[in-house]
Design a protein around this motif. Structure first.
Motif, PDB file in Angstrom:
ATOM      1  N   ARG A  76       7.293   2.915   8.076  1.00 31.43           N
ATOM      2  CA  ARG A  76       7.472   4.368   8.117  1.00 31.43           C
ATOM      3  C   ARG A  76       8.679   4.731   8.979  1.00 31.43           C
ATOM      4  O   ARG A  76       9.493   5.588   8.612  1.00 31.43           O
ATOM      5  CB  ARG A  76       6.228   5.034   8.697  1.00 31.43           C
ATOM      6  N   ALA A  77       8.785   4.079  10.128  1.00 32.73           N
ATOM      7  CA  ALA A  77       9.845   4.433  11.075  1.00 32.73           C
ATOM      8  C   ALA A  77      11.224   4.098  10.524  1.00 32.73           C
ATOM      9  O   ALA A  77      12.143   4.924  10.605  1.00 32.73           O
ATOM     10  CB  ALA A  77       9.612   3.734  12.408  1.00 32.73           C
ATOM     11  N   VAL A  78      11.407   2.900   9.973  1.00 31.56           N
ATOM     12  CA  VAL A  78      12.752   2.507   9.532  1.00 31.56           C
ATOM     13  C   VAL A  78      13.194   3.305   8.316  1.00 31.56           C
ATOM     14  O   VAL A  78      14.399   3.423   8.049  1.00 31.56           O
ATOM     15  CB  VAL A  78      12.855   0.994   9.272  1.00 31.56           C
ATOM     16  N   LEU A  79      12.227   3.878   7.566  1.00 31.20           N
ATOM     17  CA  LEU A  79      12.563   4.729   6.425  1.00 31.20           C
ATOM     18  C   LEU A  79      12.561   6.212   6.800  1.00 31.20           C
ATOM     19  O   LEU A  79      12.756   7.071   5.944  1.00 31.20           O
ATOM     20  CB  LEU A  79      11.585   4.480   5.275  1.00 31.20           C
ATOM     21  N   ASP A  80      12.323   6.501   8.078  1.00 30.38           N
ATOM     22  CA  ASP A  80      12.292   7.868   8.604  1.00 30.38           C
ATOM     23  C   ASP A  80      11.210   8.713   7.944  1.00 30.38           C
ATOM     24  O   ASP A  80      11.386   9.920   7.736  1.00 30.38           O
ATOM     25  CB  ASP A  80      13.658   8.548   8.457  1.00 30.38           C
ATOM     26  N   TYR A  81      10.084   8.086   7.621  1.00 30.70           N
ATOM     27  CA  TYR A  81       8.903   8.826   7.189  1.00 30.70           C
ATOM     28  C   TYR A  81       8.213   9.423   8.416  1.00 30.70           C
ATOM     29  O   TYR A  81       8.365   8.901   9.526  1.00 30.70           O
ATOM     30  CB  TYR A  81       7.887   7.889   6.514  1.00 30.70           C
ATOM     31  N   PRO A  82       7.411  10.477   8.243  1.00 31.65           N
ATOM     32  CA  PRO A  82       6.538  10.894   9.342  1.00 31.65           C
ATOM     33  C   PRO A  82       5.629   9.734   9.762  1.00 31.65           C
ATOM     34  O   PRO A  82       5.125   8.990   8.912  1.00 31.65           O
ATOM     35  CB  PRO A  82       5.731  12.045   8.726  1.00 31.65           C
ATOM     36  N   LEU A  83       5.444   9.578  11.055  1.00 29.99           N
ATOM     37  CA  LEU A  83       4.664   8.453  11.567  1.00 29.99           C
ATOM     38  C   LEU A  83       3.168   8.708  11.407  1.00 29.99           C
ATOM     39  O   LEU A  83       2.715   9.854  11.359  1.00 29.99           O
ATOM     40  CB  LEU A  83       5.004   8.200  13.033  1.00 29.99           C
ATOM     41  N   ALA A  92       0.818  -1.213   0.000  1.00 29.74           N
ATOM     42  CA  ALA A  92       0.000   0.000   0.000  1.00 29.74           C
ATOM     43  C   ALA A  92       0.852   1.264   0.000  1.00 29.74           C
ATOM     44  O   ALA A  92       0.412   2.308  -0.494  1.00 29.74           O
ATOM     45  CB  ALA A  92      -0.936   0.000   1.200  1.00 29.74           C
ATOM     46  N   LEU A  93       2.069   1.187   0.534  1.00 31.82           N
ATOM     47  CA  LEU A  93       2.950   2.345   0.592  1.00 31.82           C
ATOM     48  C   LEU A  93       3.789   2.510  -0.663  1.00 31.82           C
ATOM     49  O   LEU A  93       4.566   3.460  -0.787  1.00 31.82           O
ATOM     50  CB  LEU A  93       3.868   2.236   1.815  1.00 31.82           C
ATOM     51  N   GLY A  94       3.664   1.586  -1.615  1.00 24.66           N
ATOM     52  CA  GLY A  94       4.468   1.650  -2.813  1.00 24.66           C
ATOM     53  C   GLY A  94       5.894   1.176  -2.605  1.00 24.66           C
ATOM     54  O   GLY A  94       6.753   1.351  -3.477  1.00 24.66           O
ATOM     55  N   GLN A  95       6.157   0.583  -1.458  1.00 27.81           N
ATOM     56  CA  GLN A  95       7.495   0.080  -1.159  1.00 27.81           C
ATOM     57  C   GLN A  95       7.615  -1.383  -1.570  1.00 27.81           C
ATOM     58  O   GLN A  95       6.623  -2.042  -1.871  1.00 27.81           O
ATOM     59  CB  GLN A  95       7.776   0.215   0.333  1.00 27.81           C
ATOM     60  N   SER A  96       8.845  -1.870  -1.562  1.00 31.55           N
ATOM     61  CA  SER A  96       9.088  -3.290  -1.771  1.00 31.55           C
ATOM     62  C   SER A  96       9.710  -3.862  -0.501  1.00 31.55           C
ATOM     63  O   SER A  96      10.567  -3.221   0.120  1.00 31.55           O
ATOM     64  CB  SER A  96      10.035  -3.520  -2.947  1.00 31.55           C
ATOM     65  N   LEU A  97       9.272  -5.038  -0.126  1.00 33.29           N
ATOM     66  CA  LEU A  97       9.879  -5.735   1.008  1.00 33.29           C
ATOM     67  C   LEU A  97      10.670  -6.912   0.474  1.00 33.29           C
ATOM     68  O   LEU A  97      10.137  -7.758  -0.258  1.00 33.29           O
ATOM     69  CB  LEU A  97       8.819  -6.218   1.999  1.00 33.29           C
ATOM     70  N   ARG A  98      11.930  -6.955   0.821  1.00 38.86           N
ATOM     71  CA  ARG A  98      12.794  -8.101   0.507  1.00 38.86           C
ATOM     72  C   ARG A  98      12.972  -8.903   1.788  1.00 38.86           C
ATOM     73  O   ARG A  98      13.222  -8.326   2.846  1.00 38.86           O
ATOM     74  CB  ARG A  98      14.153  -7.611  -0.003  1.00 38.86           C
ATOM     75  N   VAL A  99      12.831 -10.216   1.709  1.00 38.89           N
ATOM     76  CA  VAL A  99      12.965 -11.031   2.915  1.00 38.89           C
ATOM     77  C   VAL A  99      14.102 -12.027   2.764  1.00 38.89           C
ATOM     78  O   VAL A  99      14.370 -12.535   1.673  1.00 38.89           O
ATOM     79  CB  VAL A  99      11.648 -11.776   3.267  1.00 38.89           C
ATOM     80  N   LEU A 100      14.775 -12.268   3.875  1.00 34.06           N
ATOM     81  CA  LEU A 100      15.805 -13.307   3.958  1.00 34.06           C
ATOM     82  C   LEU A 100      15.153 -14.534   4.566  1.00 34.06           C
ATOM     83  O   LEU A 100      14.744 -14.518   5.726  1.00 34.06           O
ATOM     84  CB  LEU A 100      16.975 -12.845   4.816  1.00 34.06           C
ATOM     85  N   ALA A 101      15.032 -15.595   3.774  1.00 34.61           N
ATOM     86  CA  ALA A 101      14.290 -16.787   4.197  1.00 34.61           C
ATOM     87  C   ALA A 101      15.200 -18.004   4.201  1.00 34.61           C
ATOM     88  O   ALA A 101      16.029 -18.187   3.297  1.00 34.61           O
ATOM     89  CB  ALA A 101      13.111 -17.023   3.254  1.00 34.61           C
ATOM     90  N   VAL A 102      15.022 -18.828   5.203  1.00 37.01           N
ATOM     91  CA  VAL A 102      15.753 -20.088   5.268  1.00 37.01           C
ATOM     92  C   VAL A 102      15.188 -21.072   4.244  1.00 37.01           C
ATOM     93  O   VAL A 102      15.918 -21.858   3.645  1.00 37.01           O
ATOM     94  CB  VAL A 102      15.697 -20.678   6.686  1.00 37.01           C
TER      95      VAL A 102
END
Length: 391
Positions: free
Chosen positions: A292-299, A25-35
């Motif tokens: 939002r927090a880890v990208l330093d966006y306004p909360l 919804a935020l237009g971001q991409s999430l990359r995950v490290l998976a076993v």
């Protein structure tokens, strides 16, 4: 080339799965490290990298190109975290902060220095240490693994000294601590978020209902909690986030003693089970807020969307369930069309968290009853109140 940020999340469990949904919804991409490819987030994310959290080469490769790296669990070795920081990777929360969620003894000592109320505690190097602690503070006592325990694992209630257990655990290399058993009224949780800029936000304090050391329900807001006590718990969590340098989410698990005093039990620096209710129950979910927090966006605002919200964990049944999960969901929606269901893509086994159900309303008792019925039905294909799917 993707013009939007890529957040890397070490771990691919249900927390990463739900964070992925918020990232869309935020237009971001999430990359995950998976076993493995069968992990909950790996089933749905487009950008999955193979590797484990203790493999520095794999984590370094995973972090390349990420705007920020964060976690869906705390079990990332400090040497890996510090290597990433030395490489110039943006890591939230950083290793200095995350240590307090990784090591219970370090956390207890630091919180004591900061003046936060915690149960009396002591490190354990031998069975004699436990005996001495019990003699001073009384029995029962709680023996804890300093690292790695969760959902009741790594915790042993001792009504009297148990030299064999202590020595067995120490011989296996398990670092231990002991603390006083708290006379409990209930358990609470204060969830907050903090950005690198220093902006912070808090959700209402919730009650976490425990059975056999495992959370089965979250009640938001905590029923009957005095407004001043609730505000104090929020201030405590916000203050700890600032003092410990947390960026992202901080969940402060609290004991409410029978005399009304609040003590800090645990810290988590990631999305947390006590915050799942926020997906439907707050204007900004914990998962969106963490991004939002880890990208330093306004909360985002944390205002609840209903006077009463209950999240009930769906746990694997004790035995085989003949009805498939899809059919169980079908019947649940037929009876309770307002219930929201989140399934994690995990195989069913006894007491395993395989999903959760959330109910919103105006009367906490009625909402809680519906949530309990829904979760039990999804677990067992049985209605606890005797309702028939054929009625």
């Amino acid at each position: 080339m993707n013009p939007f940020p890529v957040v890397g999340m070490v771990g691919a469990g249900q927390l990463a799965r739900m964070t992925h949904q918020a990232a869309i919804a935020l237009g971001q991409s999430l990359r995950v490290l998976a076993v493995g490819t069968g992990e909950p987030a790996a089933q749905v994310c487009a950008d999955v990298r193979a590797g484990s959290a203790d493999d520095l080469a794999a984590v370094r490769s995973f972090a390349t190109g990420c705007s920020a790296v964060t976690f869906d669990h705390e079990q990332v070795p400090q040497e890996v975290l510090r290597a990433l920081v030395a490489d110039g990777v943006t890591v939230h929360p950083g290793p200095d902060a995350l240590l307090f969620a990784q090591d219970k003894l370090v956390m207890r000592r630091r919180l004591s220095e900061l003046g936060a109320a915690v149960p009396p505690f002591a490190p354990v190097g031998s069975a004699a240490d436990v005996k001495a602690f019990g003699a001073e503070h009384g029995w029962p006592a709680v023996l804890k693994a300093v690292r790695g325990g969760y959902d009741g694992r790594g915790v042993w209630m001792l009504d009297a000294p148990d030299d064999a257990l202590v020595e067995e655990l120490l011989a296996a290399g398990t670092p231990l601590m002991v603390e006083q058993a708290v006379p409990l009224r209930r358990e609470l949780a204060a969830l907050v978020a903090r950005s690198p800029y220093g902006q912070a936000a808090a959700w209402p304090v919730v009650e976490t209902v425990q059975e056999a050391g495992q959370c089965v329900q979250v009640l938001a807001p905590a029923p009957g909690l005095d407004d001043e006590v609730a505000a104090g718990a929020q201030r405590l969590a916000l203050g700890l986030a600032a003092e410990l340098g947390v960026t992202g989410l901080l969940a402060v698990e609290l004991f409410e003693r029978t005399d009304g005093a609040l003590l800090v039990n645990e810290l988590a620096m990631r999305p947390h089970n006590s915050g799942h209710w926020t997906i439907e129950g707050a204007r900004t979910s914990q998962f969106e807020q963490h991004l939002r927090a880890v990208l330093d966006y306004p909360l985002g605002t944390t205002t609840p969307t209903a006077p009463a919200v209950v999240m009930a964990n769906v746990l694997g049944a004790d035995g085989p369930v003949e009805m498939g999960m899809d059919e169980r969901v079908h019947h649940l929606f037929a009876r309770f069309p307002d219930v929201k269901v989140h399934l994690y893509g995990k195989a069913e086994r006894p007491a395993r968290k395989i999903g959760h159900a959330t109910v919103l309303g105006s009367d906490m008792a009625a909402v809680r009853e519906r949530a309990a019925l829904a979760a039990h039905w999804l677990s067992t294909a049985q209605w606890k109140d005797g309702w028939s799917i054929h009625d």
